[in-house]
Design a protein around this motif. Structure first.
Motif, short mmCIF file in Angstrom:
data_model
loop_
_atom_site.label_atom_id
_atom_site.label_comp_id
_atom_site.label_asym_id
_atom_site.label_seq_id
_atom_site.Cartn_x
_atom_site.Cartn_y
_atom_site.Cartn_z
N GLN A 249 -7.57 6.35 -0.51
CA GLN A 249 -6.67 6.24 0.86
C GLN A 249 -6.82 4.35 1.08
O GLN A 249 -8.04 4.05 0.86
CB GLN A 249 -7.06 6.65 2.24
CG GLN A 249 -7.19 8.28 2.08
CD GLN A 249 -5.82 8.36 1.88
OE1 GLN A 249 -4.91 8.18 3.07
NE2 GLN A 249 -5.30 9.22 1.03
N THR A 250 -5.81 3.94 1.94
CA THR A 250 -5.97 2.58 2.66
C THR A 250 -7.66 1.82 3.29
O THR A 250 -8.07 1.28 2.64
CB THR A 250 -5.21 1.77 3.46
OG1 THR A 250 -5.37 2.83 4.44
CG2 THR A 250 -3.56 2.39 3.03
N ARG B 13 -2.47 2.89 -6.02
CA ARG B 13 -1.49 2.89 -4.52
C ARG B 13 -2.96 3.97 -4.34
O ARG B 13 -2.85 4.55 -4.13
CB ARG B 13 0.00 3.17 -5.92
CG ARG B 13 0.62 2.58 -6.06
CD ARG B 13 1.86 2.47 -6.58
NE ARG B 13 1.98 3.82 -7.17
CZ ARG B 13 2.83 5.04 -8.35
NH1 ARG B 13 3.87 4.68 -7.59
NH2 ARG B 13 2.76 5.03 -9.17
N GLU B 14 -1.88 4.06 -3.32
CA GLU B 14 -2.30 5.07 -1.93
C GLU B 14 -2.08 6.57 -2.61
O GLU B 14 -0.47 6.55 -3.13
CB GLU B 14 -2.07 5.29 -0.79
CG GLU B 14 -2.52 5.64 1.06
CD GLU B 14 -1.62 5.80 2.27
OE1 GLU B 14 -1.09 4.82 2.25
OE2 GLU B 14 -2.72 5.34 2.85
N SER C 83 -10.52 0.75 1.04
CA SER C 83 -10.56 -0.28 0.24
C SER C 83 -12.06 -0.91 0.44
O SER C 83 -12.48 -1.28 1.70
CB SER C 83 -9.72 -1.65 0.77
OG SER C 83 -7.97 -1.15 0.55
N VAL D 87 -6.11 -0.83 -2.23
CA VAL D 87 -5.39 0.30 -2.04
C VAL D 87 -4.38 -0.39 -1.55
O VAL D 87 -4.01 -1.04 -0.10
CB VAL D 87 -5.82 1.90 -1.39
CG1 VAL D 87 -5.29 2.74 -1.74
CG2 VAL D 87 -7.95 1.94 -1.76
N ASN D 88 -2.52 -0.34 -2.30
CA ASN D 88 -1.83 -0.64 -1.51
C ASN D 88 -1.06 0.38 -1.51
O ASN D 88 -0.99 2.05 -1.82
CB ASN D 88 -0.94 -0.90 -2.89
CG ASN D 88 -2.15 -2.22 -3.47
OD1 ASN D 88 -2.30 -2.95 -3.46
ND2 ASN D 88 -2.40 -2.14 -4.60
N PRO D 89 -0.50 0.53 -0.14
CA PRO D 89 0.56 1.39 0.34
C PRO D 89 1.95 1.50 -0.35
O PRO D 89 2.47 1.05 -1.11
CB PRO D 89 1.01 0.63 1.99
CG PRO D 89 0.44 -0.42 2.03
CD PRO D 89 -0.16 -0.74 0.71
#
Lengths: 115, 116
Positions: free
Chosen positions: A80-81, A13-14, A84, A113-115
Motif C-alpha cells: 500500500q502507499t 505498484r500499489e 512507502s 509505492v506508486n498508485p
C-alpha cells in the motif's frame, strides 16, 4: 567484509508484492531484524527472526532467512502507499571479545509505492 | 504507553555553542544508546549505557559526551558542535543489553540537528 548490504531503492505498484533483500556476513548472528522508518519519523521494529528459523509470517509480512547464503528478505504482500518508507535490515552480532552483542545495520532500502 | 522521548526534535545551532539533546524513557530500561544517521552511512552508534553511571563509547564517540545519572534519562552533549555533527540523532532503549537475545529496542522519534 563486515557490512550488512541492501539495495538502496525499490519501486512497486500499489497492490503488488514488495521484496526487500539483505545480505549479512556473520554466520553466528543470532537475531536478524527489519525496521521501518517513515518520512520524518523514528525507527519502528517491524519484525525479527531467530537464526534457527527459515521463515516467519506476520500478517502481510513474510521474512525468509537463508542461513547458508546469509540472505534475509522481507516480503510485503499487497503493498500500500502507506508502506512507502525506508526499510533497514540489522543483524545482532557478537563483539570481538565475544561477551557482548551489537547491532550492525544496513544502509536502508527506500521503498516507493506508486498508485 | 511505552515511550522514548527526545528533545529537541529540530535544532539549528552555530559552531561551538554547547547543546544538549535530552532522551527519556518510561519503561525502566537499563540499556540506552545514541545513534546518528547520515546519508550513505546508515545508523552508527555514538555511546551506550548499560545502567546508571555506566557508559561506554560506541563506534563514533568523538565530539560527544553522555551522562546517565538516572535510569530514565540519557542526554547527549555536544560541547563544541561542528558542522560535521549535522545529522539525525536517535536515542534508543531496551530492557536488557543487546547480548540478550530477543530483546526489543525502542527508538525515539529522532532529533534533526544542523550546525552552521
Amino acid at each position: 567484509g563486515e557490512d550488512v548490504e541492501q539495495s538502496l531503492f525499490l519501486s512497486v505498484r500499489e497492490g503488488d508484492s514488495s521484496v526487500i533483500n539483505c545480505t549479512y556476513t556473520d554466520s553466528s548472528s543470532t537475531y536478524l531484524y527489519w525496521y521501518k522508518q517513515e518520512p520524518g519519523a523514528g525507527l519502528q521494529l517491524l519484525t525479527y527472526i531467530f537464526s534457527n528459523m527459515d521463515m516467519k509470517q506476520d500478517q502481510r509480512l513474510t521474512v525468509l532467512l537463508n542461513k547458508k547464503d546469509k540472505h534475509l528478505s522481507l516480503r510485503i504482500a499487497d503493498t500500500q502507499t502507506g508502506d512507502s518508507a525506508i526499510y533497514f535490515c540489522a543483524e545482532k552480532r557478537a563483539t570481538h571479545a565475544g561477551n557482548n552483542r551489537k547491532l550492525i545495520w544496513g544502509l536502508g532500502t527506500s521503498l516507493a509505492v506508486n498508485p | 504507553e511505552a515511550q522514548v522521548t527526545q528533545n529537541p526534535r529540530y535544532l539549528i545551532t552555530v559552531t561551538g555553542k554547547k547543546l544538549t539533546v535530552t532522551c527519556s524513557q518510561n519503561m525502566n530500561h537499563e540499556y540506552m544508546s545514541w545513534y546518528r544517521q547520515d546519508p550513505g552511512l546508515g545508523l552508527r552508534q555514538i555511546y551506550y549505557s548499560m545502567n546508571v553511571e555506566v557508559t561506554d563509547k560506541g563506534d563514533v564517540p568523538e565530539g560527544y559526551k553522555v551522562s546517565r545519572k538516572e535510569k530514565r534519562n540519557f542526554p547527549l552533549i555536544l560541547e563544541s558542535p561542528s558542522p560535521n555533527q549535522t545529522s539525525l540523532y536517535f536515542c534508543a532503549s531496551s530492557l536488557l543489553p543487546p547480548r540478550y537475545s530477543g530483546n526489543t529496542i525502542y527508538f525515539g522519534e529522532g532529533s534533526w540537528l544542523t550546525v552552521v
